[in-house]
Design an enzyme around this catalytic site. Structure first.
Site, short mmCIF file in Angstrom:
data_model
loop_
_atom_site.label_atom_id
_atom_site.label_comp_id
_atom_site.label_asym_id
_atom_site.label_seq_id
_atom_site.Cartn_x
_atom_site.Cartn_y
_atom_site.Cartn_z
CD GLU A 131 -44.44 9.09 93.61
OE1 GLU A 131 -43.62 8.32 94.50
OE2 GLU A 131 -45.18 9.59 94.23
CE1 TYR A 182 -43.36 17.16 96.18
CE2 TYR A 182 -41.05 16.07 96.32
CZ TYR A 182 -42.59 16.05 96.83
OH TYR A 182 -43.10 14.86 97.21
CD1 TRP A 198 -40.74 19.69 101.79
CD2 TRP A 198 -39.24 18.33 100.49
NE1 TRP A 198 -39.76 19.22 102.66
CE2 TRP A 198 -38.80 18.60 101.87
CE3 TRP A 198 -38.60 17.74 99.64
CZ2 TRP A 198 -37.55 18.02 102.17
CZ3 TRP A 198 -37.40 17.25 100.08
CH2 TRP A 198 -37.00 17.37 101.20
CG ASP A 232 -46.71 28.53 91.21
OD1 ASP A 232 -46.73 27.60 90.30
OD2 ASP A 232 -45.86 28.53 92.28
#
Ligand SMILES: Cc1cc2nc3c(=O)[nH]c(=O)nc-3n(C[C@H](O)[C@H](O)[C@H](O)COP(=O)(O)O)c2cc1C
Ligand SMILES: [Mn+2]
Length: 521
Positions: free
Chosen positions: A272, A181, A195, A321
């Site tokens: 993860e 994030y 996030w 983005d």
């Protein structure tokens, strides 16, 4: 075989001819982004073309001695190198093997399973007493300014840490999550914590809020959702505000398997660190943080320790983005730094996002290949999928299916919309198995030929990616599925369906033989 750390990975990139060291002075403000954008779009910017090399900038304006690594995943070849495979299908095959386990029928079957169990033992992370990320430990005089953090695009709200592995702990299960994030630098000790609300760390944050205000009942869930978005003013009837803070650790510059695991849309409860262990076939080594109750990869270049307050939000963005547009400002939690630990002469690892194709496109393609067998587990009729990079992953998914009953294309759409982060898919196109979904020309030809739009388009409402700027509300809007499969009489279609034009084999062979004599070559 696994890469020990970022430096080992950089050396491997260098050996493979995949790294360009840049010694000319460059500015972390905009200039590195412009160079990287051009490099990642070489070959005319076609998504199918390989991107340019990974870049290691070694002469950064105002940051003597600093180095910036960027575009490390920016080609199909480097993505394979990162995961140490020839083809991404090898990772998919390994997943399939583990899913294919049958109950052992006898002693011999059990013995055959031993290597697999031994392999599984390698996935689990190991906590060690110390590691390279502790070479320098700083609790006082903290400043993010010492790192060459980029500003990527002219209208960005500032500098952003773009490739951070953000670690949080689930207050209910104690399990750790690693998510990527971005973090907007507000000042030398505070950043944004972007996030998005459907992501795992956001749920950890809300869970902390829920226990803080006792809002476990559904009636209060909406209030927590609002509080998680707007500071100022309580929305709970009795004027309560959540209080307290949540620990957060951030690892920057990890080995490629860990970095990649942070973007993988894994089920929320799968750590993860375990995924990274599976990918690198060697346990991830972790060390405890100095000031927060979390563990970070021992070999990380830089570790930021700190917290977010449960009652603090701040405007984050705009930020250029991966949609090709600036994502709009919105309220997000604020990260407060309490400690920095780092290697000596840390290498700052980062990325830029913007108009595709870019580095993140290759990471997304890897996710597409690796997740296909997992999708097939719940949606077995799926043959193949394609998320074209220009569809920025959540805007377009093309799915081919083996159709065996009426209405099945719509069942597949609904299944995709209910599958983890695939819920964000704005448009799903479902085709029969004879369509090669990787060939956009073939998809265009067949889909548009095969649909009666009013009949074959399915609209639905639901959660929308936070980056979508067109939906009626942020995070909520409509999605569309196109059933481009051949329609059956059991679906009410009673007209004849024409054959696809294909030459017969005999004539093709005849022309093949004559081709040279015809003199076209
Ligand atoms: C370069 C890059 C930057 C990203 N930035 C963000 C971000 O700022 N916010 C976000 O919610 N997701 C971001 N993502 C996507 C998440 O990392 C991804 O959804 C991941 O699966 C989230 O992990 P989680 O499921 O553990 O929450 C980014 C992905 C990449 C590749
Ligand atoms: Mn996760």
């Amino acid at each position: 075989m696994a890469y020990d750390d970022l430096r080992d990975w950089i050396a491997a990139l260098d050996r493979a001819g995949e790294l360009k060291k840049v010694t000319t002075e460059v500015d972390p403000i905009l200039e590195i982004a412009e160079i990287t954008d051009r490099v990642s779009k070489n070959n005319g910017g076609r998504a199918s073309a390989p991107g340019g090399p990974a870049l290691l900038f070694q002469n950064i304006k105002n940051h003597p001695g600093a180095q910036v690594l960027i575009n490390q995943f920016g080609s199909a070849r480097r993505m394979n190198l990162a995961l140490e495979v020839e083809k991404l299908d090898e990772v998919a095959d390994r997943i399939r093997q583990f899913m294919d386990v049958k109950s052992p029928q006898g002693f011999l079957d059990k013995v055959k399973m031993l290597p697999m169990l031994a392999e599984m033992g390698k996935f689990f992370p190991k906590t060690v007493s110390t590691g390279p990320c502790k070479e320098v430990i700083r609790r006082d005089d903290l400043s993010l300014d010492e790192f060459p953090i980029l500003q990527c695009w002219p209208k960005d709200a500032g500098r952003f840490i773009t490739l951070p592995c953000v670690i949080t702990r689930d207050p209910r299960t104690g399990k750790r999550n690693v998510g990527m994030y971005r973090m907007q630098v507000y000042d030398s000790q505070t950043t944004g914590m972007h996030w998005q609300r459907q992501k795992v760390a956001a749920e950890h944050y809300r869970e902390r809020m829920r226990s803080s205000v006792g809002a476990r009942v559904p009636a209060r869930a909406a209030a927590v959702d609002i509080m998680a978005r707007s500071s100022g003013g309580s929305v709970l009837p009795d004027g309560e505000r959540p209080s307290g803070k949540m620990d957060v650790a951030v690892a920057i510059g990890t080995d490629p398997a860990i970095t990649f695991s942070a973007i993988v849309p894994a089920p929320p409860d799968v750590e993860e660190y375990l995924i990274a262990g599976f990918l690198r076939q060697k346990p991830v080594e972790l060390v405890k943080c100095e000031t927060v109750d979390l563990e970070v990869p021992a070999s990380a270049e830089i570790v930021l320790e700190g917290h977010v307050n449960l009652d603090e939000l701040r405007t984050e963005g705009p930020f250029g983005d991966h949609t090709g547009f600036y994502s709009l400002e919105d309220l997000y939690p604020v990260f407060h730094l309490s400690c920095i630990t780092h290697r000596k002469n840390p290498i700052y690892s980062t990325t830029i996002v913007g108009k595709p194709p870019m580095e993140d496109g290759w990471m997304g393609k890897a996710v597409e290949r690796i997740f296909l067998p997992l999708m097939k587990l719940t949606i077995p009729e799926i043959v193949d999928i394609n998320l074209p990079v220009e569809g920025i992953f959540h805007n377009l998914m093309i799915v081919s299916i083996k159709k065996s009953y009426p209405g099945q294309a719509r069942k597949v759409m609904n299944a995709v919309w209910s599958l983890g982060q695939a819920m964000f898919t704005k448009c799903i196109i479902v085709v029969d198995e004879d369509v090669n979904v990787q060939d956009i020309g073939e998809v265009t030809l067949k889909v548009l030929n095969h649909i009666d739009p009013e009949r074959d388009i399915q609209f639905t409402l639901g959660p929308i990616d936070s980056l979508d700027h067109a939906s009626r509300l942020p995070n909520y809007g409509s999605k569309m599925g196109i059933d481009a499969t051949r329609k059956w009489s059991s679906e009410g279609f009673n007209r004849p369906w024409p054959d696809e034009i294909l030459m017969d084999e005999k004539t093709k062979e005849l022309v093949d033989k004559k081709w040279k004599d015809l003199g076209f070559e």
